[in-house]
Design a protein around this motif. Structure first.
Motif, PDB file in Angstrom:
ATOM      1  N   ILE A 109       4.380  -7.123 -11.115  1.00  0.00           N
ATOM      2  CA  ILE A 109       3.584  -6.434 -10.098  1.00  0.00           C
ATOM      3  C   ILE A 109       3.448  -7.368  -8.898  1.00  0.00           C
ATOM      4  CG2 ILE A 109       1.332  -5.432  -9.530  1.00  0.00           C
ATOM      5  CD1 ILE A 109       0.986  -4.806 -12.517  1.00  0.00           C
ATOM      6  N   ILE A 110       3.750  -6.856  -7.710  1.00  0.00           N
ATOM      7  CA  ILE A 110       3.630  -7.667  -6.498  1.00  0.00           C
ATOM      8  C   ILE A 110       2.183  -7.644  -6.005  1.00  0.00           C
ATOM      9  CG2 ILE A 110       4.519  -8.031  -4.164  1.00  0.00           C
ATOM     10  CD1 ILE A 110       6.674  -8.172  -6.344  1.00  0.00           C
ATOM     11  N   ALA A 111       1.660  -8.807  -5.662  1.00  0.00           N
ATOM     12  CA  ALA A 111       0.305  -8.875  -5.095  1.00  0.00           C
ATOM     13  C   ALA A 111       0.327  -8.361  -3.659  1.00  0.00           C
ATOM     14  CB  ALA A 111      -0.207 -10.309  -5.134  1.00  0.00           C
ATOM     15  N   PRO A 112      -0.656  -7.579  -3.261  1.00  0.00           N
ATOM     16  CA  PRO A 112      -0.698  -7.099  -1.874  1.00  0.00           C
ATOM     17  C   PRO A 112      -1.027  -8.240  -0.920  1.00  0.00           C
ATOM     18  CG  PRO A 112      -2.726  -6.541  -2.996  1.00  0.00           C
ATOM     19  CD  PRO A 112      -1.829  -7.145  -4.043  1.00  0.00           C
ATOM     20  N   LYS A 113      -0.643  -8.073   0.348  1.00  0.00           N
ATOM     21  CA  LYS A 113      -0.952  -9.094   1.350  1.00  0.00           C
ATOM     22  C   LYS A 113      -2.447  -9.056   1.649  1.00  0.00           C
ATOM     23  CE  LYS A 113       0.658 -10.932   5.774  1.00  0.00           C
ATOM     24  NZ  LYS A 113       1.286 -12.119   5.160  1.00  0.00           N
ATOM     25  N   VAL A 114      -3.097 -10.180   1.472  1.00  0.00           N
ATOM     26  CA  VAL A 114      -4.523 -10.315   1.763  1.00  0.00           C
ATOM     27  C   VAL A 114      -4.687 -11.525   2.666  1.00  0.00           C
ATOM     28  CG1 VAL A 114      -6.819 -10.708   0.798  1.00  0.00           C
ATOM     29  CG2 VAL A 114      -5.169  -9.313  -0.469  1.00  0.00           C
ATOM     30  N   TYR A 115      -5.256 -11.330   3.833  1.00  0.00           N
ATOM     31  CA  TYR A 115      -5.419 -12.440   4.775  1.00  0.00           C
ATOM     32  C   TYR A 115      -6.494 -13.405   4.277  1.00  0.00           C
ATOM     33  CZ  TYR A 115      -2.333  -9.943   7.916  1.00  0.00           C
ATOM     34  OH  TYR A 115      -1.243  -9.335   8.452  1.00  0.00           O
ATOM     35  N   PRO A 116      -6.332 -14.703   4.590  1.00  0.00           N
ATOM     36  CA  PRO A 116      -7.215 -15.729   4.012  1.00  0.00           C
ATOM     37  C   PRO A 116      -8.705 -15.493   4.200  1.00  0.00           C
ATOM     38  CG  PRO A 116      -5.341 -16.754   5.113  1.00  0.00           C
ATOM     39  CD  PRO A 116      -5.267 -15.291   5.436  1.00  0.00           C
ATOM     40  N   ALA A 117      -9.091 -14.902   5.315  1.00  0.00           N
ATOM     41  CA  ALA A 117     -10.526 -14.724   5.591  1.00  0.00           C
ATOM     42  C   ALA A 117     -11.106 -13.464   4.960  1.00  0.00           C
ATOM     43  CB  ALA A 117     -10.752 -14.692   7.103  1.00  0.00           C
ATOM     44  N   PHE A 118     -10.268 -12.705   4.242  1.00  0.00           N
ATOM     45  CA  PHE A 118     -10.710 -11.431   3.678  1.00  0.00           C
ATOM     46  C   PHE A 118     -10.489 -11.412   2.169  1.00  0.00           C
ATOM     47  CE2 PHE A 118      -9.674 -10.830   8.097  1.00  0.00           C
ATOM     48  CZ  PHE A 118     -10.750 -10.112   8.570  1.00  0.00           C
ATOM     49  N   THR A 119     -10.940 -10.351   1.523  1.00  0.00           N
ATOM     50  CA  THR A 119     -10.783 -10.216   0.074  1.00  0.00           C
ATOM     51  C   THR A 119     -10.650  -8.745  -0.282  1.00  0.00           C
ATOM     52  OG1 THR A 119     -11.794 -10.663  -2.081  1.00  0.00           O
ATOM     53  CG2 THR A 119     -13.285 -10.144  -0.266  1.00  0.00           C
ATOM     54  N   TYR A 160      -9.378 -14.440 -11.810  1.00  0.00           N
ATOM     55  CA  TYR A 160     -10.087 -14.160 -10.566  1.00  0.00           C
ATOM     56  C   TYR A 160     -10.203 -15.403  -9.681  1.00  0.00           C
ATOM     57  CZ  TYR A 160     -11.113  -9.451 -12.120  1.00  0.00           C
ATOM     58  OH  TYR A 160     -10.977  -8.144 -12.520  1.00  0.00           O
ATOM     59  N   ASN A 161     -10.287 -16.577 -10.278  1.00  0.00           N
ATOM     60  CA  ASN A 161     -10.286 -17.808  -9.487  1.00  0.00           C
ATOM     61  C   ASN A 161      -8.949 -17.988  -8.768  1.00  0.00           C
ATOM     62  OD1 ASN A 161     -12.891 -18.515 -10.207  1.00  0.00           O
ATOM     63  ND2 ASN A 161     -12.266 -19.917 -11.834  1.00  0.00           N
ATOM     64  N   LYS A 162      -7.861 -17.685  -9.479  1.00  0.00           N
ATOM     65  CA  LYS A 162      -6.534 -17.893  -8.897  1.00  0.00           C
ATOM     66  C   LYS A 162      -6.250 -16.882  -7.791  1.00  0.00           C
ATOM     67  CE  LYS A 162      -4.123 -20.610  -9.783  1.00  0.00           C
ATOM     68  NZ  LYS A 162      -3.882 -21.932  -9.107  1.00  0.00           N
ATOM     69  N   VAL A 163      -6.568 -15.609  -7.998  1.00  0.00           N
ATOM     70  CA  VAL A 163      -6.282 -14.626  -6.942  1.00  0.00           C
ATOM     71  C   VAL A 163      -7.135 -14.905  -5.699  1.00  0.00           C
ATOM     72  CG1 VAL A 163      -5.504 -12.854  -8.560  1.00  0.00           C
ATOM     73  CG2 VAL A 163      -7.901 -12.887  -7.844  1.00  0.00           C
ATOM     74  N   ASP A 164      -8.338 -15.447  -5.911  1.00  0.00           N
ATOM     75  CA  ASP A 164      -9.172 -15.803  -4.762  1.00  0.00           C
ATOM     76  C   ASP A 164      -8.568 -17.000  -4.024  1.00  0.00           C
ATOM     77  OD1 ASP A 164     -11.698 -15.343  -3.272  1.00  0.00           O
ATOM     78  OD2 ASP A 164     -12.141 -17.385  -3.939  1.00  0.00           O
ATOM     79  N   GLU A 165      -8.035 -17.931  -4.784  1.00  0.00           N
ATOM     80  CA  GLU A 165      -7.407 -19.131  -4.209  1.00  0.00           C
ATOM     81  C   GLU A 165      -6.144 -18.784  -3.417  1.00  0.00           C
ATOM     82  OE1 GLU A 165      -4.749 -22.661  -6.155  1.00  0.00           O
ATOM     83  OE2 GLU A 165      -6.654 -22.211  -7.145  1.00  0.00           O
TER      84      GLU A 165
END
Length: 288
Positions: A109-119, A160-165
């Protein structure tokens, strides 16, 4: 006499990058060519004036896609083609291409593009990933070599720590193949033909890469392993490829990934086969 440039990234200080270039240059000279090793920053990309000197072809051992594209646009044959290098350098892009061609691989599964300042926490996307793949699972950053930036995720907290990182980074979620823990196969392919293969294993890491402490031995490939490796290289358009295979259930092979600038020293040490000679032979044959 033809001139060959062998280009590697001069900002990488490890000896193995220079060593890779020397293996190719020596092979070119054995074939009667003039070989010149160049660091990527030794070629000035003057897009209006072009090149001051021109080789007959380039063996490109780097991921400097802009330089590879510049050289190709100057009319110089580049091996591998920059589009192939770009596809293989981004694992997310690579897996999309592999799936398009029906290559057997772990569920991805490809992770969607999420900009660093957002979640996108609380959006439900990550929960759907966990429901689909279950734990443990693998997270791979889009850009990484030698088994680096690949993470075994065993708990929801780690997940959840890794996806946030990784906000702002291309990456993928992938099914963890327990039957291949600490072992895989590296297959070197040149021009659609298998040149050499080795079995890699680690007793201390879920990754089998030799750089991470794994060891390697010669392996006799099954027909299914051969077919998958050749098909995977073809799927991304790679004329030269280091194809990594996993051991699925009943030891049926699964594609791990395709490397467009695979290092060849370890497989040379293990098998006695110098893939560089086959690479140069293939190029000469194609250009003539």
């Amino acid at each position: 006499m033809k001139d060959c440039w062998v280009i590697y990234n001069g900002s990488l200080t490890s000896d193995k990058f220079r060593d890779q270039a020397e293996l190719l240059a020596e092979a070119a000279e054995r074939a009667g060519l003039r070989a010149f090793i160049k660091k990527n920053y030794e070629v000035l990309m003057d897009v209006q004036s072009g090149l001051e000197e021109r080789p007959d072809f380039v063996v490109f051992l780097d991921k400097d896609i802009l330089l590879a594209t510049f050289l190709k646009n100057e009319g110089i044959p580049v091996f591998n083609d920059p589009e192939v290098i770009e596809t293989c350098d981004n694992k997310a892009k690579q897996y999309i291409q592999l799936a398009k061609n029906g290559i057997r691989m772990p569920k991805t599964i490809i992770a969607p593009k999420v900009y660093p300042a957002f979640t996108i926490a609380q959006s439900g996307y990550y929960e759907r990933v966990l429901d689909t793949l279950s734990l443990p699972l693998i997270i791979k950053e889009g850009h990484g070599s030698f088994g680096m930036k690949v993470y075994l995720i065993e708990t929801e907290e780690q997940f959840y720590n890794k996806v946030d990182e990784l906000r702002g980074v291309d990456y993928v979620f992938q099914q963890y193949i327990e039957t291949s823990k600490g072992r895989d196969i590296r297959v070197n392919i040149v021009g659609g033909e298998i040149v050499a293969a080795m079995h890699r294993a680690s007793e201390t890491d879920f990754r089998a890469n030799i750089t991470n402490g794994g060891t390697a031995t010669v392996i006799e490939l099954t027909e299914e392993q051969k077919d998958l490796a050749i098909q995977a290289a073809a799927a991304v358009g790679a004329e030269f490829a280091g194809v990594d295979l996993l051991f699925g259930e009943d030891d049926r092979p699964l594609l791990c990934e395709v490397n467009a600038a695979a290092h060849i020293r370890n497989i040379y040490n293990v098998t006695g086969i110098n893939v560089a000679d086959k690479m140069i032979e293939y190029i000469i044959g194609k250009l003539s």
